[in-house]
Write a protein that holds these residues in place. Structure first.
Motif, PDB file in Angstrom:
ATOM      1  N   UNK A 230       0.833  -1.195   0.000  1.00  0.00           N
ATOM      2  CA  UNK A 230       0.000   0.000   0.000  1.00  0.00           C
ATOM      3  C   UNK A 230       0.869   1.246   0.000  1.00  0.00           C
ATOM      4  N   UNK A 231       0.218   2.416   0.059  1.00  0.00           N
ATOM      5  CA  UNK A 231       0.950   3.683  -0.031  1.00  0.00           C
ATOM      6  C   UNK A 231       1.923   3.881   1.119  1.00  0.00           C
ATOM      7  N   UNK A 232       1.662   3.210   2.256  1.00  0.00           N
ATOM      8  CA  UNK A 232       2.547   3.335   3.423  1.00  0.00           C
ATOM      9  C   UNK A 232       3.678   2.306   3.387  1.00  0.00           C
ATOM     10  N   UNK A 233       3.702   1.489   2.341  1.00  0.00           N
ATOM     11  CA  UNK A 233       4.761   0.495   2.221  1.00  0.00           C
ATOM     12  C   UNK A 233       4.455  -0.827   2.883  1.00  0.00           C
ATOM     13  N   UNK A 234       3.243  -0.999   3.421  1.00  0.00           N
ATOM     14  CA  UNK A 234       2.861  -2.266   4.061  1.00  0.00           C
ATOM     15  C   UNK A 234       2.559  -3.304   2.994  1.00  0.00           C
TER      16      UNK A 234
ATOM     17  N   UNK B 277       1.093 -11.278   9.754  1.00  0.00           N
ATOM     18  CA  UNK B 277       1.393 -11.267   8.318  1.00  0.00           C
ATOM     19  C   UNK B 277       1.756  -9.855   7.858  1.00  0.00           C
ATOM     20  N   UNK B 278       0.970  -8.878   8.291  1.00  0.00           N
ATOM     21  CA  UNK B 278       1.176  -7.494   7.858  1.00  0.00           C
ATOM     22  C   UNK B 278       2.397  -6.853   8.493  1.00  0.00           C
ATOM     23  N   UNK B 279       2.738  -7.321   9.702  1.00  0.00           N
ATOM     24  CA  UNK B 279       3.867  -6.740  10.417  1.00  0.00           C
ATOM     25  C   UNK B 279       3.565  -5.382  11.018  1.00  0.00           C
ATOM     26  N   UNK B 280       2.282  -5.140  11.360  1.00  0.00           N
ATOM     27  CA  UNK B 280       1.898  -3.859  11.940  1.00  0.00           C
ATOM     28  C   UNK B 280       1.063  -4.090  13.195  1.00  0.00           C
ATOM     29  N   UNK B 281       1.114  -3.177  14.168  1.00  0.00           N
ATOM     30  CA  UNK B 281       0.247  -3.305  15.347  1.00  0.00           C
ATOM     31  C   UNK B 281      -1.202  -3.033  14.961  1.00  0.00           C
TER      32      UNK B 281
ATOM     33  N   UNK C 145       0.341  -6.544  19.002  1.00  0.00           N
ATOM     34  CA  UNK C 145       1.584  -6.249  18.306  1.00  0.00           C
ATOM     35  C   UNK C 145       2.086  -7.505  17.600  1.00  0.00           C
ATOM     36  N   UNK C 146       2.560  -7.359  16.374  1.00  0.00           N
ATOM     37  CA  UNK C 146       3.028  -8.527  15.621  1.00  0.00           C
ATOM     38  C   UNK C 146       4.339  -9.064  16.164  1.00  0.00           C
ATOM     39  N   UNK C 147       4.538 -10.362  15.985  1.00  0.00           N
ATOM     40  CA  UNK C 147       5.824 -10.977  16.312  1.00  0.00           C
ATOM     41  C   UNK C 147       6.701 -10.948  15.062  1.00  0.00           C
ATOM     42  N   UNK C 148       7.916 -10.475  15.211  1.00  0.00           N
ATOM     43  CA  UNK C 148       8.805 -10.379  14.058  1.00  0.00           C
ATOM     44  C   UNK C 148       9.024 -11.720  13.394  1.00  0.00           C
TER      45      UNK C 148
ATOM     46  N   UNK D 252       6.289 -12.602  10.722  1.00  0.00           N
ATOM     47  CA  UNK D 252       5.987 -11.708   9.608  1.00  0.00           C
ATOM     48  C   UNK D 252       5.716 -12.526   8.346  1.00  0.00           C
ATOM     49  N   UNK D 253       4.603 -12.236   7.684  1.00  0.00           N
ATOM     50  CA  UNK D 253       4.227 -12.962   6.474  1.00  0.00           C
ATOM     51  C   UNK D 253       3.525 -14.273   6.739  1.00  0.00           C
ATOM     52  N   UNK D 254       3.131 -14.527   8.006  1.00  0.00           N
ATOM     53  CA  UNK D 254       2.514 -15.802   8.378  1.00  0.00           C
ATOM     54  C   UNK D 254       1.057 -15.608   8.806  1.00  0.00           C
TER      55      UNK D 254
END
Length: 357
Positions: free
Chosen positions: A167-171, A204-208, A218-221, A224-226
């Motif tokens: 997206x526009x924010x780079x997510x 998956x998104x890597x964002x809170x 909060x996502x777990x590093x 990410x992508x899961x």
């Protein structure tokens, strides 16, 4: 296009169907119409019900019919073919559109070819909504819409390989998803414990993410992508399609976290309740329904997996799509059990419930 017995109709019938499509398009509603077929393929428009009241939309060439079990409204073309189905209390809308084929050669040779497009209504459907101004505008726009529907969005995460989208924010909001980190104590990749559960859509998104009740996740590093099985449905139906989400497994508005909670008190309509046995009559199902499984043999009433029903595959078998450990992500494939609801295979034996969101 095929008739109710699964045979390709003759030339005269095909001409009649094409004529109906032309008449519907001329009335300002672009798109095709499908003949009624068994519910395991495209939603059984007749299952468990006699014909209800029929109302005609002036000048449009189509009619609205009420059926029951579950209570729902059908939109029929002039020749009786079904254009759309709306279920009371649910936001899932099933419409007829161009035929598409979904496949995943990495995990199965089976394919699903369908003219069903699954959309999400802005409101839960209720009887009589076809007479409202919002519906008339929505239906005219949506029946001919070929932008990504629920199925197309779901396959944007295929474990067989899907391109990244940002997206526009780079997510990164789409692209190949995986199930979760490996459990180092399990060595067999076909073992259901090989990848650990607990990956939600925000991982998956890597964002809170802040839920409506104020809970902050909060996502777990490492994740990410899961997405696990229920996290995948929340990613598609919630984050992408707009159904409200909640961060708990308790009753309340929105789509809860775990499969057992979605089955028990998720939004929409419960079609098949949990009894501890696999249902034998699948005619109530339509594409897009969530299906639930008990895969721990010793606990036949414990729902611990969920997926999305796709319809009949090219072999006439009811196939579903879910994020699974063995495929390490969203799959319609057959690693460590066929993705089928009938027969005697692993998931068919564990099939327990269904819900229409």
């Amino acid at each position: 296009m095929y008739d109710e017995a699964g045979h390709r109709p003759g030339r005269a019938t095909r001409r009649a169907v094409l004529g109906t499509i032309a008449s519907v398009a001329a009335a300002g509603i672009a798109g095709g119409c499908a003949r009624d077929r068994p519910g395991r393929g495209d939603g059984d428009d007749r299952a468990g019900a006699g014909a209800g009241p029929v109302s005609r939309a002036g000048g449009s060439g189509h009619t609205f019919e009420r059926l029951s079990a579950p209570d729902r409204t059908l939109v029929r073309a002039a020749d009786g073919g079904t254009l759309a189905t709306f279920t009371d209390g649910a936001r899932t809308a099933v419409l007829t559109g161009p035929t598409r084929t979904f496949s995943e050669p990495r995990t199965t040779t089976a394919t699903v070819t369908t003219d069903v497009w699954v959309r999400v209504l802005p409101h839960e459907w209720q009887r009589g909504m076809e007479r409202t101004a919002w519906f008339k505008g929505w239906f005219t726009r949506t029946l001919g819409d070929t932008s990504p529907d629920v199925f197309a969005v779901a396959f944007e995460y295929s474990s067989a390989g899907a391109p990244d989208k940002h997206d526009a924010a780079g997510v990164r909001y789409a692209g190949t998803a995986h199930y979760g980190p490996r459990d180092r104590g399990v060595s067999d990749p076909l073992d259901f414990g090989y990848h650990s559960e607990r990956s939600d859509f925000y991982d998956y998104l890597g964002i809170p993410w802040t839920f409506p009740d104020g809970t902050r996740a909060r996502p777990e590093k490492a994740r990410y992508g899961d997405v696990d099985c229920s996290g995948f449905q929340r990613l598609v139906w919630g984050y992408r399609m707009g159904i409200p989400l909640r961060g708990t497994n308790t009753e309340g508005a929105g789509l809860p976290r775990r499969a057992f909670a979605i089955a028990a008190h998720g939004p929409g309509r419960l079609l098949i309740p949990v009894t501890g046995e696999a249902p034998t009559d699948l005619s109530i199902l339509q594409p897009g329904d969530l299906v639930f499984f008990s895969i721990i043999k010793e606990r036949p009433k414990l729902i611990d997996h969920c997926g999305m029903y796709l319809g009949l595959d090219d072999r006439g078998r009811p196939r579903f799509y879910s994020s699974r450990s063995a495929a390490n992500g969203p799959t319609m494939g057959d690693l460590s059990g066929h993705s089928l609801l009938d027969g005697t295979d692993f998931y068919a034996r564990g099939f327990r419930a269904a819900r229409r969101l």
